[in-house]
Design a protein around this motif. Structure first.
Motif, PDB file in Angstrom:
ATOM      1  N   UNK A 126      34.735   6.342  41.197  1.00 34.12           N
ATOM      2  CA  UNK A 126      34.684   5.607  42.460  1.00 34.12           C
ATOM      3  C   UNK A 126      35.128   4.178  42.142  1.00 34.12           C
ATOM      4  N   UNK A 127      36.251   3.781  42.717  1.00 32.58           N
ATOM      5  CA  UNK A 127      36.785   2.441  42.433  1.00 32.58           C
ATOM      6  C   UNK A 127      37.095   1.743  43.750  1.00 32.58           C
ATOM      7  N   UNK A 128      36.576   0.512  43.886  1.00 32.90           N
ATOM      8  CA  UNK A 128      36.862  -0.267  45.105  1.00 32.90           C
ATOM      9  C   UNK A 128      37.378  -1.630  44.701  1.00 32.90           C
ATOM     10  N   UNK A 129      38.489  -2.034  45.249  1.00 28.82           N
ATOM     11  CA  UNK A 129      39.083  -3.349  44.957  1.00 28.82           C
ATOM     12  C   UNK A 129      39.153  -3.630  43.452  1.00 28.82           C
ATOM     13  N   UNK A 130      39.585  -2.651  42.708  1.00 29.70           N
ATOM     14  CA  UNK A 130      39.776  -2.857  41.264  1.00 29.70           C
ATOM     15  C   UNK A 130      38.498  -2.897  40.467  1.00 29.70           C
ATOM     16  N   UNK A 131      37.358  -2.524  41.073  1.00 28.27           N
ATOM     17  CA  UNK A 131      36.077  -2.532  40.351  1.00 28.27           C
ATOM     18  C   UNK A 131      35.475  -1.136  40.401  1.00 28.27           C
ATOM     19  N   UNK A 132      34.990  -0.639  39.277  1.00 28.04           N
ATOM     20  CA  UNK A 132      34.394   0.682  39.274  1.00 28.04           C
ATOM     21  C   UNK A 132      33.007   0.609  39.913  1.00 28.04           C
ATOM     22  N   UNK A 133      32.698   1.621  40.721  1.00 25.08           N
ATOM     23  CA  UNK A 133      31.412   1.638  41.425  1.00 25.08           C
ATOM     24  C   UNK A 133      30.573   2.853  41.064  1.00 25.08           C
ATOM     25  N   UNK A 134      31.150   3.768  40.285  1.00 25.07           N
ATOM     26  CA  UNK A 134      30.387   4.954  39.909  1.00 25.07           C
ATOM     27  C   UNK A 134      31.310   6.096  39.545  1.00 25.07           C
ATOM     28  N   UNK A 135      30.695   7.271  39.350  1.00 19.36           N
ATOM     29  CA  UNK A 135      31.482   8.444  38.952  1.00 19.36           C
ATOM     30  C   UNK A 135      31.185   9.617  39.892  1.00 19.36           C
ATOM     31  N   UNK A 136      32.195  10.473  40.065  1.00 24.01           N
ATOM     32  CA  UNK A 136      32.003  11.719  40.817  1.00 24.01           C
ATOM     33  C   UNK A 136      31.833  12.824  39.789  1.00 24.01           C
ATOM     34  N   UNK A 137      30.725  13.552  39.899  1.00 21.33           N
ATOM     35  CA  UNK A 137      30.449  14.559  38.876  1.00 21.33           C
ATOM     36  C   UNK A 137      30.236  15.921  39.507  1.00 21.33           C
ATOM     37  N   UNK A 138      30.149  16.928  38.645  1.00 20.39           N
ATOM     38  CA  UNK A 138      29.896  18.296  39.123  1.00 20.39           C
ATOM     39  C   UNK A 138      28.500  18.412  39.714  1.00 20.39           C
ATOM     40  N   UNK A 139      27.632  17.409  39.466  1.00 24.54           N
ATOM     41  CA  UNK A 139      26.294  17.410  40.078  1.00 24.54           C
ATOM     42  C   UNK A 139      26.197  16.378  41.197  1.00 24.54           C
ATOM     43  N   UNK A 140      27.331  15.876  41.651  1.00 21.96           N
ATOM     44  CA  UNK A 140      27.329  14.904  42.759  1.00 21.96           C
ATOM     45  C   UNK A 140      27.742  13.515  42.300  1.00 21.96           C
TER      46      UNK A 140
END
Ligand code: FAD
Length: 404
Positions: free
Chosen positions: A200-214
């Motif tokens: 998850x990336x917004x305006x060039x900054x990472x905000x999290x990850x998308x995983x197989x558990x959500x």
């Protein structure tokens, strides 16, 4: 043991992922787990998850030939690996976990005049950096490792070797398990069977990850995924100068102790040690093609065993028991990348190729510093991605040329 192994306490929890963490580390190999441990221990950052798509330590950490040494050529690498070596020397005490670190001595053989010159240069460079290193002539090599063949009639006669007496081996699984238990004790969530499938990336900054558990939100995300680094970095739109290759190893049937040191040969290309179970542990070079198959080609093993025969005729009737492969992440200058990425709050630790096990404690320690402070430690500053733009490469093909 009296309870038939039934009532042993769990070493770490198996928590469900929380919706948000301060730091998410991708990859529960030795590097990811060590990073989590030092984030908690040295920087007080405990709201951390280590996300692993398979099982903890099931990547290169659990597949390597466990050679540990710090005799690299350039100041940047010498100091980096020597810091790791110092951490190894106290690691069992630090983790209260026996990682079976055995400083049995590592020989790097020289088989031609080019090897001899390069090796002696490296011994001198190591000594200037306070790293123990010695040059042995062929007879001294034979004295240190009596079963080695130094006959002048062999295809590539042994002309001498460098010796690092403080080098040796460690138990790879125990390293992963010790760091996992230590990190878990301090509140880190180690989440297995959870694959990172997007960022998850917004305006060039990472905000999290998308995983197989959500989805999992994170203030900072740190990659420690070795052979799959290019795949994961691609999820953030980053292209790294890394190639992934299969690297194989094999073990023989167990036998009585015959070799009490580590022997590595670049020219004939094999490296050998004997495990505490008595198996000969042998590694070779990478398969030339790129791939993610965790297996390799037969001709590599054939060459590797031919080389072993040449150096150790004694092994000729030994049966090989099993072989396996890992996926190693190689950089053009045979040095790693540990630092920031063009995406804010996203960090990379990769490019260890054939030799990152020895770096595990040092890499975790420096990577934790980099993540916590959002700037590299002096020890890993030379290993930023920027060096592929500035040209300040750290060429360690000589020291890392033999896969290990
Ligand atoms: P790994 O242990 O591979 O951990 C990375 C983890 O990331 C894996 O568990 C993987 O499943 C996980 N992952 C990947 N993608 C995702 C995703 N999308 N989501 C979640 N998790 C993900 N080094 C030495 O110093 N000495 C040696 O003697 C030596 N011998 C070797 C012999 C072989 C056969 C091999 C294969 C390697 C050898 N190495 C050696 C290299 C060493 O093993 C590695 O450099 C080191 O173990 C890398 O550790 P790591 O924690 O970065 O990687």
């Amino acid at each position: 043991a009296m309870s038939w192994h039934q009532n042993w306490p769990r070493q770490w929890r198996s928590p469900d992922p929380k919706p948000e963490y301060d730091v998410v580390i991708i990859g529960a190999g030795g590097h990811g787990l060590a990073t989590a441990y030092y984030l908690a221990k040295e920087h007080g950052i405990t709201n951390v998850a280590v996300i692993e798509k398979g099982w903890l330590g099931g990547g290169n950490t659990g597949r390597n030939t466990t050679i540990v040494r710090s005799n690299y050529l350039w100041d940047e690498s010498g100091l980096f690996y020597e810091n790791a070596m110092k951490l190894w020397e106290n690691l069992s005490q630090e983790l209260n976990y026996n990682v079976m670190f055995s400083q049995r001595g590592v020989l790097n053989l020289a088989h031609n005049l080019g090897d001899v010159r390069e090796s002696i240069r490296r011994v001198n460079a190591n000594n200037l950096n306070g790293i123990d290193a010695e040059w042995l002539n062929a007879e001294q090599v034979k004295e240190f490792c009596p079963i080695i063949n130094i006959s002048k009639d062999s295809r590539y006669p042994v002309m001498g070797a460098t010796l690092q007496r403080r080098g040796g081996t460690a138990r790879h699984d125990a390293v992963a398990w010790g760091y996992a238990r230590g990190a878990d004790d301090m509140g880190v969530d180690v989440i297995q069977n959870c694959e990172v499938q997007g960022m998850m990336i917004e305006n060039g900054t990472v905000k999290g990850v998308r995983t197989s558990l959500g989805d999992i939100k994170a203030k900072k995300v740190a990659m420690a995924c070795a052979g799959h680094t290019s795949v994961v970095a691609d999820m953030a739109g980053i292209r790294l100068p890394i190639e992934s290759h299969p690297l194989q190893a094999l073990v023989s049937e167990p036998m009585k102790p015959v070799i009490d040191c580590v022997v590595m040969s670049n020219a004939v290309h094999v490296y050998v040690s004997q495990s505490d179970k008595g198996e000969l542990v042998m590694g070779a070079g990478i398969d030339a093609y790129v791939g993610y198959s965790q297996r390799g080609s037969l001709h590599v093993i054939e060459d590797q065993l031919a080389s072993a025969m040449e150096l150790f005729p004694l092994f000729s009737r030994t049966r090989m028991m099993r072989s396996w492969g890992g996926i190693v992440d190689t950089c053009p200058d045979a040095s790693p990348i540990v630092g920031k990425t063009p995406v804010k709050n996203l960090y990379v630790n990769a490019g260890w190729g054939t030799g990152g096990f020895k770096a595990t404690p040092g890499a975790g320690w420096c990577y934790a510093h980099t993540i916590a402070k959002d700037e590299p430690h002096d020890l890993n500053a030379p290993f930023s991605i920027d060096r592929f733009i500035t040209g300040a490469l750290v060429d360690e093909h000589g020291a890392a040329g033999v896969a290990h």
